[in-house]
Design a protein around this motif. Structure first.
Motif, PDB file in Angstrom:
ATOM      1  N   GLY A  56      21.034 -14.159  15.910  1.00 45.82           N
ATOM      2  CA  GLY A  56      19.561 -14.122  16.196  1.00 45.82           C
ATOM      3  C   GLY A  56      18.633 -13.312  15.507  1.00 45.82           C
ATOM      4  O   GLY A  56      17.600 -13.239  15.650  1.00 45.82           O
ATOM      5  N   ILE A  57      19.236 -12.467  14.501  1.00 44.47           N
ATOM      6  CA  ILE A  57      18.207 -11.556  13.805  1.00 44.47           C
ATOM      7  C   ILE A  57      18.329 -11.784  12.232  1.00 44.47           C
ATOM      8  O   ILE A  57      19.548 -11.959  11.883  1.00 44.47           O
ATOM      9  N   ASN A  58      17.035 -11.880  11.618  1.00 49.79           N
ATOM     10  CA  ASN A  58      17.002 -12.104  10.331  1.00 49.79           C
ATOM     11  C   ASN A  58      16.847 -10.667   9.552  1.00 49.79           C
ATOM     12  O   ASN A  58      15.867 -10.020  10.017  1.00 49.79           O
ATOM     13  N   TYR A  59      17.631 -10.252   8.660  1.00 50.57           N
ATOM     14  CA  TYR A  59      17.450  -9.010   7.924  1.00 50.57           C
ATOM     15  C   TYR A  59      16.956  -9.083   6.569  1.00 50.57           C
ATOM     16  O   TYR A  59      16.908  -8.243   5.758  1.00 50.57           O
ATOM     17  N   ASP A  60      15.952 -10.469   6.437  1.00 49.88           N
ATOM     18  CA  ASP A  60      15.481 -10.332   4.873  1.00 49.88           C
ATOM     19  C   ASP A  60      14.478  -9.293   4.443  1.00 49.88           C
ATOM     20  O   ASP A  60      14.266  -8.831   3.721  1.00 49.88           O
ATOM     21  N   SER A  61      13.638  -9.024   5.614  1.00 48.03           N
ATOM     22  CA  SER A  61      12.453  -8.153   5.438  1.00 48.03           C
ATOM     23  C   SER A  61      13.236  -6.551   5.178  1.00 48.03           C
ATOM     24  O   SER A  61      12.705  -5.965   4.345  1.00 48.03           O
ATOM     25  N   TYR A  62      14.293  -6.274   5.831  1.00 50.32           N
ATOM     26  CA  TYR A  62      15.011  -5.082   5.393  1.00 50.32           C
ATOM     27  C   TYR A  62      15.639  -4.954   3.969  1.00 50.32           C
ATOM     28  O   TYR A  62      15.338  -4.036   3.208  1.00 50.32           O
ATOM     29  N   PHE A  63      16.182  -6.177   3.617  1.00 47.46           N
ATOM     30  CA  PHE A  63      16.751  -6.312   2.275  1.00 47.46           C
ATOM     31  C   PHE A  63      15.861  -6.335   1.214  1.00 47.46           C
ATOM     32  O   PHE A  63      16.067  -5.828  -0.059  1.00 47.46           O
ATOM     33  N   SER A  64      14.545  -6.774   1.496  1.00 50.46           N
ATOM     34  CA  SER A  64      13.372  -6.554   0.554  1.00 50.46           C
ATOM     35  C   SER A  64      13.321  -5.189   0.285  1.00 50.46           C
ATOM     36  O   SER A  64      12.859  -4.607  -0.840  1.00 50.46           O
ATOM     37  N   TYR A  65      13.147  -4.401   1.459  1.00 50.37           N
ATOM     38  CA  TYR A  65      13.082  -3.146   1.215  1.00 50.37           C
ATOM     39  C   TYR A  65      14.360  -2.350   0.456  1.00 50.37           C
ATOM     40  O   TYR A  65      14.184  -1.453  -0.313  1.00 50.37           O
ATOM     41  N   TYR A  66      15.377  -2.809   0.849  1.00 51.91           N
ATOM     42  CA  TYR A  66      16.628  -2.252   0.080  1.00 51.91           C
ATOM     43  C   TYR A  66      16.536  -2.404  -1.330  1.00 51.91           C
ATOM     44  O   TYR A  66      16.800  -1.557  -2.125  1.00 51.91           O
ATOM     45  N   VAL A  67      16.159  -3.593  -1.707  1.00 54.25           N
ATOM     46  CA  VAL A  67      15.984  -3.860  -3.379  1.00 54.25           C
ATOM     47  C   VAL A  67      15.002  -3.172  -3.690  1.00 54.25           C
ATOM     48  O   VAL A  67      15.250  -2.488  -4.929  1.00 54.25           O
ATOM     49  N   GLU A  68      13.996  -2.959  -3.229  1.00 47.95           N
ATOM     50  CA  GLU A  68      12.816  -2.263  -3.684  1.00 47.95           C
ATOM     51  C   GLU A  68      13.206  -0.660  -3.838  1.00 47.95           C
ATOM     52  O   GLU A  68      12.764  -0.056  -5.025  1.00 47.95           O
ATOM     53  N   GLN A  69      13.814  -0.149  -2.940  1.00 52.09           N
ATOM     54  CA  GLN A  69      14.212   1.128  -3.051  1.00 52.09           C
ATOM     55  C   GLN A  69      15.151   1.584  -4.051  1.00 52.09           C
ATOM     56  O   GLN A  69      15.101   2.317  -4.956  1.00 52.09           O
ATOM     57  N   CYS A  70      16.114   0.447  -4.088  1.00 49.50           N
ATOM     58  CA  CYS A  70      17.294   0.471  -5.478  1.00 49.50           C
ATOM     59  C   CYS A  70      16.369   0.623  -6.742  1.00 49.50           C
ATOM     60  O   CYS A  70      16.913   1.103  -7.655  1.00 49.50           O
ATOM     61  N   ASN A  71      15.446  -0.391  -6.891  1.00 49.05           N
ATOM     62  CA  ASN A  71      14.894  -0.543  -7.966  1.00 49.05           C
ATOM     63  C   ASN A  71      14.004   0.730  -8.333  1.00 49.05           C
ATOM     64  O   ASN A  71      14.015   1.114  -9.660  1.00 49.05           O
ATOM     65  N   LEU A  72      13.458   1.407  -7.560  1.00 48.67           N
ATOM     66  CA  LEU A  72      12.589   2.743  -7.854  1.00 48.67           C
ATOM     67  C   LEU A  72      13.665   3.697  -8.341  1.00 48.67           C
ATOM     68  O   LEU A  72      13.440   4.649  -9.058  1.00 48.67           O
ATOM     69  N   ALA A  73      15.082   3.771  -7.615  1.00 51.89           N
ATOM     70  CA  ALA A  73      15.942   4.517  -8.051  1.00 51.89           C
ATOM     71  C   ALA A  73      16.448   4.338  -9.468  1.00 51.89           C
ATOM     72  O   ALA A  73      16.694   5.578  -9.985  1.00 51.89           O
ATOM     73  N   LEU A  74      16.389   3.244  -9.537  1.00 52.94           N
ATOM     74  CA  LEU A  74      16.920   2.993 -11.166  1.00 52.94           C
ATOM     75  C   LEU A  74      16.230   2.936 -12.372  1.00 52.94           C
ATOM     76  O   LEU A  74      16.725   2.646 -13.280  1.00 52.94           O
ATOM     77  N   HIS A  75      14.827   3.231 -12.008  1.00 55.46           N
ATOM     78  CA  HIS A  75      14.006   3.004 -13.158  1.00 55.46           C
ATOM     79  C   HIS A  75      14.292   3.910 -14.269  1.00 55.46           C
ATOM     80  O   HIS A  75      15.142   4.989 -14.005  1.00 55.46           O
ATOM     81  N   ASP A  76      13.673   3.774 -15.333  1.00 48.86           N
ATOM     82  CA  ASP A  76      13.890   4.662 -16.555  1.00 48.86           C
ATOM     83  C   ASP A  76      15.582   4.794 -16.963  1.00 48.86           C
ATOM     84  O   ASP A  76      16.123   5.902 -17.070  1.00 48.86           O
ATOM     85  N   GLY A  77      16.223   3.634 -16.808  1.00 52.11           N
ATOM     86  CA  GLY A  77      17.505   3.571 -17.655  1.00 52.11           C
ATOM     87  C   GLY A  77      18.554   4.428 -16.336  1.00 52.11           C
ATOM     88  O   GLY A  77      19.502   4.906 -17.014  1.00 52.11           O
ATOM     89  N   GLU A  78      18.203   4.451 -15.088  1.00 49.27           N
ATOM     90  CA  GLU A  78      19.090   5.124 -14.391  1.00 49.27           C
ATOM     91  C   GLU A  78      19.418   6.660 -14.546  1.00 49.27           C
ATOM     92  O   GLU A  78      20.399   7.286 -14.163  1.00 49.27           O
TER      93      GLU A  78
END
Length: 362
Positions: A56-78
């Motif tokens: 009964g729990i939807n973690y879509d909002s958490y994984f939006s955060y997960y993807v956003e944080q990974c993108n921020l960390a991986l910028h500038d060629g990692e």
């Protein structure tokens, strides 16, 4: 980052995890099963009775955060992070959950980096630890290398993360709360309708209930109720902290108010908010007492004070603000009298004009 070897005796062994977690960090999870396994591994739920099964729990909002944080960390060629896979982050999270000190985690990561070493090795290690900590506890720790977040700068650089979190949220309360009453009218929808306070939904737990502007017209609200529910057994947070945070959501988004639920669902479609925020347990009258809030008391006191002191500045706010019924009726009676005066005056002017026209054109 090279495959991690078994850590030293004072470090926790990483959990055995499925093969997909060894995919590159830029390859984000999409299927339901993958997301479930990442959550279970990241938060150390394993395969026992505490294992998260998404009932009964939807973690879509958490994984939006997960993807956003990974993108921020991986910028500038990692260039600013040493971790290269989801498994690397899960392994670091295992050390954090085991109360390993920051410097020990740095030393462990450094010993597993391949040769030749890079000039910014320390920056990469700090970036990996910051990303793992953010995904683990949803607190904006560390610094972003590619932008200004506008948030309070929070740095964890010593002791364990558990110690840092407990010291941060266990800060002494300093505001007097004797006259504070949390009535039913005090909810998120009415903050804007009545007091003109703009709600800015945040992914940073440390920003929850913080007023953000100099004129106290913006407030941050942490909406990830699904994340909070999954952390009830976590040792990272102080005892009672998670339950109290959920109660603040129940206070601001009352399940019993259909207008608030409809308003929040409309917002969630635009901003991918966690719909569980309007499904928290209902608060009884005794649960709404300010004395029942320890960790968020000061911020609630300030927010309630701003709400109480706000004066309507638009007709819409005057219509919605019924905290003082005598003032409300007086205002709208005056408006009604003004409208009637204008109408009758206009009618008299038209009647007089018609009489003059008729007299001049018999």
């Amino acid at each position: 980052m090279a495959a991690l070897t078994p850590p030293a005796s004072n470090l926790a062994l990483p959990l055995a995890t499925p093969k997909f977690t060894r995919t590159p960090l830029w390859s984000f999870p999409k299927c339901h099963v993958t997301k479930r396994e990442i959550i279970n591994s990241l938060w150390g739920l394993g395969s026992g009775p505490s294992r998260m099964v998404f009932n009964g729990i939807n973690y879509d909002s958490y994984f939006s955060y997960y993807v956003e944080q990974c993108n921020l960390a991986l910028h500038d060629g990692e260039r600013h992070i040493s971790s290269k896979s989801h498994q690397d982050i899960i392994d670091i999270a295992a050390q954090i959950r085991s109360q390993v000190k920051y410097e020990d985690i740095k030393a462990w990561l450094s010993s597993n980096l391949p040769s030749p070493r890079l000039e910014n090795e320390e920056e990469q290690i700090n970036g990996s630890i910051a990303l793992a900590a953010r995904l683990l506890c949803m607190i904006s720790l560390g610094e972003l290398q590619n932008g200004f977040s506008g948030q309070e700068r929070l740095i964890w650089s010593e002791n364990s993360l558990e110690r840092w979190i407990k010291d941060y949220f266990n800060a002494p309360r300093i505001l007097d709360n004797e006259c504070v009453k949390l009535e039913k009218i005090f909810n998120a929808r009415n903050l804007g309708r009545i007091a003109g306070i703009e709600i800015q939904f945040t992914d940073n737990l440390a920003d929850h209930l913080r007023l953000r502007s100099e004129d106290d017209k913006k407030v941050a609200i942490f909406h990830h109720a699904s994340f909070l529910t999954s952390q009830r057994q976590s040792s990272l947070f102080p005892d009672g902290f998670i339950d109290e945070t959920i109660r603040t959501l129940a206070l601001l988004f009352p399940q019993s108010d259909p207008k608030t639920r409809k308003w929040f669902r409309r917002l969630s479609k635009r901003s991918n908010l966690d719909c569980q925020a309007v499904k928290c347990d209902r608060l009884r009258a005794i649960d709404r007492r300010i004395d029942n809030f320890a960790f968020w008391r000061d911020r609630l006191v300030v927010l309630k004070q701003v709400f109480d002191e706000a004066e309507p500045s638009t007709l819409s706010q005057w219509w919605c603000d019924r905290r003082n019924e005598v003032q409300w009726y007086t205002f709208w009676v005056a408006i009604l009298v003004l409208i009637l005066t204008l109408v009758f005056g206009l009618v008299q002017c038209i009647e007089g004009a018609l009489q003059i026209y008729t007299a001049s054109h018999p």
